[in-house]
Design a protein around this motif. Structure first.
Motif, short mmCIF file in Angstrom:
data_model
loop_
_atom_site.label_atom_id
_atom_site.label_comp_id
_atom_site.label_asym_id
_atom_site.label_seq_id
_atom_site.Cartn_x
_atom_site.Cartn_y
_atom_site.Cartn_z
N LYS A 151 0.86 -1.18 0.00
CA LYS A 151 0.00 0.00 0.00
C LYS A 151 0.90 1.23 0.00
O LYS A 151 1.77 1.35 0.88
N PRO A 152 0.72 2.11 -0.94
CA PRO A 152 1.56 3.32 -0.97
C PRO A 152 1.25 4.21 0.23
O PRO A 152 0.12 4.31 0.69
N ALA A 153 2.28 4.87 0.74
CA ALA A 153 2.11 5.81 1.85
C ALA A 153 1.44 7.07 1.32
O ALA A 153 1.78 7.58 0.27
N LEU A 154 0.49 7.57 2.06
CA LEU A 154 -0.21 8.79 1.64
C LEU A 154 0.30 10.00 2.32
O LEU A 154 0.85 10.19 3.24
#
Length: 84
Positions: free
Chosen positions: A81-84
């Motif tokens: 999951k990409p960091a936001l």
């Protein structure tokens, strides 16, 4: 190595001189040698550079992908999951 006297157009001469001045090549002759080699023979193959064949690289890639698929099915890999 043989010596050759060549006449270059002004734009080509300036382009080669700029490459030498930027430090990419040791001298004018080296810049022309590289340019001629890449034009007539093509750039060196990364496969030749590392001493492998295309088939060996493809086989290794398929083996790695199979391992990833197996680990994914077994639940050993977490979803990225990409960091936001």
């Amino acid at each position: 190595m043989r010596r050759h006297n060549v006449t270059l157009s002004e734009p080509v001469s300036e382009m080669v001189r700029a490459q030498v001045e930027s430090g990419r090549y040791k001298d004018f002759s080296a810049a022309l040698q590289d340019a001629a080699w890449n034009f007539f023979y093509g750039p060196p193959s990364p496969f030749e550079e590392y001493g492998v064949t295309v088939e060996e690289v493809e086989r290794a890639a398929q083996r790695d992908l199979a391992t990833i698929r197996k680990d994914r099915k077994a639940g050993k890999l977490k979803r990225w999951k990409p960091a936001l």
